[in-house]
Structure formats: structure tokens, C-alpha cells
Design a protein around this motif. Structure first.
Motif, PDB file in Angstrom:
ATOM      1  N   ASP A   3      23.383  25.971 -17.417  1.00 45.56           N
ATOM      2  CA  ASP A   3      24.808  25.812 -17.695  1.00 45.56           C
ATOM      3  C   ASP A   3      25.608  25.461 -16.450  1.00 45.56           C
ATOM      4  OD1 ASP A   3      25.175  26.114 -20.467  1.00 45.56           O
ATOM      5  OD2 ASP A   3      24.857  28.268 -20.321  1.00 45.56           O
ATOM      6  N   VAL A   4      24.924  25.217 -15.330  1.00 49.94           N
ATOM      7  CA  VAL A   4      25.609  24.897 -14.081  1.00 49.94           C
ATOM      8  C   VAL A   4      25.302  23.454 -13.686  1.00 49.94           C
ATOM      9  CG1 VAL A   4      25.906  25.502 -11.651  1.00 49.94           C
ATOM     10  CG2 VAL A   4      25.437  27.305 -13.338  1.00 49.94           C
ATOM     11  N   VAL A   5      26.355  22.665 -13.479  1.00 46.92           N
ATOM     12  CA  VAL A   5      26.225  21.282 -13.030  1.00 46.92           C
ATOM     13  C   VAL A   5      27.118  21.096 -11.819  1.00 46.92           C
ATOM     14  CG1 VAL A   5      26.670  18.848 -13.595  1.00 46.92           C
ATOM     15  CG2 VAL A   5      25.617  20.356 -15.295  1.00 46.92           C
ATOM     16  N   ARG A   6      26.544  20.581 -10.759  1.00 42.44           N
ATOM     17  CA  ARG A   6      27.318  20.360  -9.535  1.00 42.44           C
ATOM     18  C   ARG A   6      28.018  19.010  -9.585  1.00 42.44           C
ATOM     19  NH1 ARG A   6      25.259  21.263  -3.280  1.00 42.44           N
ATOM     20  NH2 ARG A   6      27.097  20.398  -2.257  1.00 42.44           N
ATOM     21  N   VAL A   7      29.289  19.005  -9.209  1.00 46.26           N
ATOM     22  CA  VAL A   7      30.081  17.777  -9.127  1.00 46.26           C
ATOM     23  C   VAL A   7      30.588  17.687  -7.697  1.00 46.26           C
ATOM     24  CG1 VAL A   7      32.146  16.561  -9.917  1.00 46.26           C
ATOM     25  CG2 VAL A   7      30.735  17.816 -11.555  1.00 46.26           C
ATOM     26  N   GLY A   8      29.916  16.911  -6.847  1.00 44.72           N
ATOM     27  CA  GLY A   8      30.267  16.861  -5.434  1.00 44.72           C
ATOM     28  C   GLY A   8      30.111  18.227  -4.801  1.00 44.72           C
ATOM     29  N   GLU A   9      31.206  18.778  -4.292  1.00 40.71           N
ATOM     30  CA  GLU A   9      31.178  20.102  -3.671  1.00 40.71           C
ATOM     31  C   GLU A   9      31.714  21.175  -4.608  1.00 40.71           C
ATOM     32  OE1 GLU A   9      29.749  20.868  -0.742  1.00 40.71           O
ATOM     33  OE2 GLU A   9      29.067  18.792  -0.835  1.00 40.71           O
ATOM     34  N   ARG A  10      31.854  20.855  -5.884  1.00 45.70           N
ATOM     35  CA  ARG A  10      32.359  21.801  -6.873  1.00 45.70           C
ATOM     36  C   ARG A  10      31.354  21.939  -8.014  1.00 45.70           C
ATOM     37  NH1 ARG A  10      36.202  19.171  -4.312  1.00 45.70           N
ATOM     38  NH2 ARG A  10      38.087  20.295  -3.680  1.00 45.70           N
ATOM     39  N   TYR A  11      31.661  22.853  -8.925  1.00 48.51           N
ATOM     40  CA  TYR A  11      30.712  23.136 -10.002  1.00 48.51           C
ATOM     41  C   TYR A  11      31.396  23.181 -11.355  1.00 48.51           C
ATOM     42  CZ  TYR A  11      27.277  24.459  -6.465  1.00 48.51           C
ATOM     43  OH  TYR A  11      26.398  24.447  -5.395  1.00 48.51           O
ATOM     44  N   LEU A  12      30.612  22.855 -12.367  1.00 47.52           N
ATOM     45  CA  LEU A  12      30.997  23.040 -13.759  1.00 47.52           C
ATOM     46  C   LEU A  12      30.139  24.155 -14.339  1.00 47.52           C
ATOM     47  CD1 LEU A  12      30.956  19.280 -14.869  1.00 47.52           C
ATOM     48  CD2 LEU A  12      32.912  20.574 -13.947  1.00 47.52           C
ATOM     49  N   LEU A  13      30.746  24.966 -15.209  1.00 48.99           N
ATOM     50  CA  LEU A  13      30.003  26.016 -15.901  1.00 48.99           C
ATOM     51  C   LEU A  13      30.197  25.870 -17.403  1.00 48.99           C
ATOM     52  CD1 LEU A  13      28.374  28.710 -15.984  1.00 48.99           C
ATOM     53  CD2 LEU A  13      30.600  29.871 -16.012  1.00 48.99           C
ATOM     54  N   GLY A  14      29.117  25.617 -18.116  1.00 47.22           N
ATOM     55  CA  GLY A  14      29.177  25.593 -19.562  1.00 47.22           C
ATOM     56  C   GLY A  14      29.062  26.996 -20.125  1.00 47.22           C
ATOM     57  N   HIS A  15      29.819  27.297 -21.166  1.00 44.76           N
ATOM     58  CA  HIS A  15      29.747  28.630 -21.776  1.00 44.76           C
ATOM     59  C   HIS A  15      29.902  28.504 -23.285  1.00 44.76           C
ATOM     60  CE1 HIS A  15      34.152  29.007 -22.555  1.00 44.76           C
ATOM     61  NE2 HIS A  15      34.262  28.244 -21.470  1.00 44.76           N
ATOM     62  N   GLY A  16      29.436  29.529 -23.978  1.00 43.02           N
ATOM     63  CA  GLY A  16      29.585  29.545 -25.426  1.00 43.02           C
ATOM     64  C   GLY A  16      28.302  29.852 -26.163  1.00 43.02           C
ATOM     65  N   PHE A  17      27.172  29.375 -25.647  1.00 46.00           N
ATOM     66  CA  PHE A  17      25.889  29.615 -26.310  1.00 46.00           C
ATOM     67  C   PHE A  17      24.967  30.489 -25.473  1.00 46.00           C
ATOM     68  CE2 PHE A  17      27.331  25.478 -28.037  1.00 46.00           C
ATOM     69  CZ  PHE A  17      27.506  25.877 -29.356  1.00 46.00           C
ATOM     70  N   ARG A  18      24.876  30.243 -24.183  1.00 44.34           N
ATOM     71  CA  ARG A  18      23.981  31.021 -23.326  1.00 44.34           C
ATOM     72  C   ARG A  18      24.749  31.800 -22.248  1.00 44.34           C
ATOM     73  NH1 ARG A  18      18.540  29.592 -23.408  1.00 44.34           N
ATOM     74  NH2 ARG A  18      17.973  28.908 -25.503  1.00 44.34           N
ATOM     75  N   SER A  19      25.665  31.145 -21.572  1.00 42.99           N
ATOM     76  CA  SER A  19      26.420  31.782 -20.496  1.00 42.99           C
ATOM     77  C   SER A  19      27.794  32.221 -20.976  1.00 42.99           C
ATOM     78  CB  SER A  19      26.575  30.819 -19.313  1.00 42.99           C
ATOM     79  OG  SER A  19      25.313  30.421 -18.815  1.00 42.99           O
ATOM     80  N   GLU A  20      28.377  33.195 -20.262  1.00 37.93           N
ATOM     81  CA  GLU A  20      29.720  33.682 -20.560  1.00 37.93           C
ATOM     82  C   GLU A  20      30.737  33.024 -19.639  1.00 37.93           C
ATOM     83  OE1 GLU A  20      29.161  38.228 -21.995  1.00 37.93           O
ATOM     84  OE2 GLU A  20      28.671  37.857 -19.884  1.00 37.93           O
ATOM     85  N   ARG A  21      31.939  32.833 -20.138  1.00 34.69           N
ATOM     86  CA  ARG A  21      32.981  32.203 -19.334  1.00 34.69           C
ATOM     87  C   ARG A  21      33.268  33.002 -18.071  1.00 34.69           C
ATOM     88  NH1 ARG A  21      38.233  31.328 -17.979  1.00 34.69           N
ATOM     89  NH2 ARG A  21      39.056  29.217 -18.360  1.00 34.69           N
ATOM     90  N   ARG A  22      33.210  34.325 -18.154  1.00 35.97           N
ATOM     91  CA  ARG A  22      33.546  35.149 -17.000  1.00 35.97           C
ATOM     92  C   ARG A  22      32.529  35.020 -15.867  1.00 35.97           C
ATOM     93  NH1 ARG A  22      32.393  41.368 -19.026  1.00 35.97           N
ATOM     94  NH2 ARG A  22      30.231  41.056 -19.714  1.00 35.97           N
ATOM     95  N   ALA A  23      31.379  34.400 -16.132  1.00 39.83           N
ATOM     96  CA  ALA A  23      30.399  34.166 -15.067  1.00 39.83           C
ATOM     97  C   ALA A  23      30.925  33.183 -14.030  1.00 39.83           C
ATOM     98  CB  ALA A  23      29.098  33.649 -15.660  1.00 39.83           C
ATOM     99  N   ALA A  24      31.982  32.442 -14.371  1.00 44.16           N
ATOM    100  CA  ALA A  24      32.570  31.495 -13.424  1.00 44.16           C
ATOM    101  C   ALA A  24      33.044  32.200 -12.161  1.00 44.16           C
ATOM    102  CB  ALA A  24      33.727  30.743 -14.073  1.00 44.16           C
TER     103      ALA A  24
END
Length: 290
Positions: free
Chosen positions: A127-148
Motif C-alpha cells: 500500500d506504499v508507493v513512493r513519488v519522488g521524495e514523498r509517499y502515497l499510502l493506500g487504505h481501505g482493504f489492507r492498511s489503515e489510514r492512520r498508518a500514514a
């Protein structure tokens, strides 16, 4: 610690236990559908493609009975600090079938020289995708939003949470891919509309392209970039043509034995992120010297 750029898993243990689809925890899994010899040949071809592109690999042992452990990206986010030390943010699996695997990866990573931190929230590396020096976090099925928040503390970088809306694209890296030229590929219908608008404005994104869901279901977005080479599974001709148009060199490999378990190229390898060590920006020469 040696400057590995990527980490992969072995495909079988010395006792003969090896990769197979033994349960169903995502919509793609077909129990008993894999063939060991074919899986081994595909994994060898994948490893060879990584090395040819300039990756320096660390291989961790297969975890007996943990058949999904070949998907090395999921158990931890790996980074290298400016002082050369390596850290791992250990994930927390949603399904009990992967709990033993994640626990085993902790001590294996520690033995390899990583300082391991835990995450209290549900988090999986897919659920983690790097965009340059920042990150995206997918949530809803496996990861929780608060993991950001934990991800931001660990990396020291901004993290944009994105709500996933298509159960078949259950990890963010099945729905989203970022390329070093600033191209961001997003599967149609995979991200909540509000989050998609925020993603369009995210720093580092120069061009957002929506790819057909059919291509995402063939794991077209589940790719690995090293320098100008992009390694991806066969069966995604639309993606191949777009990569060529943008100046990348697609490296297409048969990975159907892993797609049968719900994973493809990006799932099979964990990149070690860090200052000056982003695989997407490495040339073959710089990777070989890392």
C-alpha cells in the motif's frame, strides 16, 4: 552493511517447502493453481532482469509454511539513512495467514543489518508507493489510514493517504505506479474521487494518466523501475506502448505463477529507499557502484 538496493525472497526452503497458493485472501488467488518448476523459472528470470537493470540484491530465506512470503515488498518499508544506516518499518498484516511471515522477516532483516521499527496500525508494504521524495499510502482493504502518521514519522517525508475503492485492486501498488519522469499511472475507478483530485496536485506528479481497469487487472501498474528500464508482467500491451512513448525501456516477463496469488513484479521485490538511492533514478552504472 553492504549497500543493497533491493531485497527479494527465496522461493523454497531447504526442507522442500516452497511457494504455492494455499489459501484465498484476495480476489485473484486460485488455490493449487501454481506449478513449482514454472514459478521457479519465472522468478529466476525476474531476478536476472533486476540485476541486468543495475539492482544489487539481498535474498532473504523462504519462510516455511508462509507461502505469500515471496511477495517481499509487503512485510516492511526499507530505507537507508544519510549516515549509511538501514532501517525497516515492519508492517502489520491484516490476515492471520501472513502474521508468521511478517514476524520471521523481522529477525531476518535485523540479521541483515536493518534497525527494525514496528507499526501499531495495520500497514502492508504493497500500500506504499513512493513519488519522488514523498509517499502515497493506500487504505481501505489492507492498511489503515492512520498508518500514514507512522509512515511520516519513520521516513520524515510527507505522506498522502488515498482511499482504495476497488476490492480487486486491494493494494495501492496494484492500482498506482509512479515513474521518474513524473508520470503517475492510476487505474480507473480504483481511488476515491476526492483523493484522486488531491493526487493530481501532489508534488512530483507532472502527468496523471488513467489506465483501463482491464490493464490494472493484468497487473500493468505493478511494475519496477530501475533507471530507464521498467520491469512488468506480460499481458499489458497498452502499458508497454505508453512506456516506450515516454522514453522508457519495458522489460516484459511472464509472471502468471505469481499473478495467480495476487501479485506481480512490484510485489516480488522491496526497494531500499534512501538519499541518492532511489532505483527509479539510478542508471545501471550508478546502481552497480552503490
Amino acid at each position: 552493511m553492504q549497500a543493497f538496493t533491493h531485497v527479494v525472497s527465496g522461493l523454497e526452503s531447504p526442507c522442500g517447502d516452497g511457494y504455492r497458493v494455499a489459501w484465498r485472501i484476495n480476489p485473484h488467488m486460485r488455490v493449487g493453481s501454481t506449478r513449482p518448476a514454472r514459478a521457479r523459472a519465472q522468478h529466476d528470470a525476474f531476478r536476472s532482469a533486476l540485476i541486468a537493470a543495475g539492482a544489487r540484491l539481498l535474498e532473504l530465506p523462504f519462510v516455511p509454511g508462509a507461502y505469500d512470503c515471496v511477495f517481499m515488498k509487503d512485510p516492511a518499508l526499507l530505507v537507508r539513512r544519510e549516515d549509511g544506516s538501514a532501517g525497516a518499518l515492519l508492517a502489520r498484516a491484516r490476515h492471520r495467514e501472513r502474521a508468521e511471515e511478517f514476524a520471521a522477516r523481522r529477525w531476518q532483516l535485523e540479521a541483515a543489518g536493518f534497525a527494525v521499527d514496528g507499526c501499531e496500525s495495520r500497514l502492508e508494504g504493497g500500500d506504499v508507493v513512493r513519488v519522488g521524495e514523498r509517499y502515497l499510502l493506500g487504505h481501505g482493504f489492507r492498511s489503515e489510514r492512520r498508518a500514514a502518521a507512522a509512515l511520516e514519522r519513520f521516513t520524515g517525508r510527507e505522506v498522502l493517504p488515498l482511499r482504495l475503492t476497488d476490492a480487486a485492486l486491494y493494494h495501492l501498488d496494484t492500482a498506482v505506479a509512479y515513474l521518474s519522469g513524473g508520470e503517475l499511472l492510476v487505474a480507473e475507478g480504483a481511488i476515491a474521487d476526492r483523493d484522486l483530485r488531491a493526487l493530481e496536485r501532489f508534488q512530483g506528479v507532472r502527468h496523471l494518466e488513467v489506465i483501463p481497469r482491464s490493464q490494472a487487472m493484468a497487473f500493468a501498474a505493478n511494475l519496477v523501475q530501475i533507471g530507464d528500464r521498467v520491469i512488468l508482467a506480460s499481458g499489458a500491451p497498452h502499458m508497454e506502448s505508453r512506456l516506450v512513448a515516454w522514453g522508457y525501456r519495458p522489460v516484459v516477463i511472464e509472471l502468471d505463477q505469481f499473478i495467480a496469488a495476487g501479485g506481480s513484479a512490484a510485489c516480488l521485490v522491496a526497494e531500499v529507499h534512501g538519499p541518492g538511492l532511489s532505483a527509479a533514478g539510478m542508471s545501471t552504472a550508478s546502481a552497480a557502484a552503490a
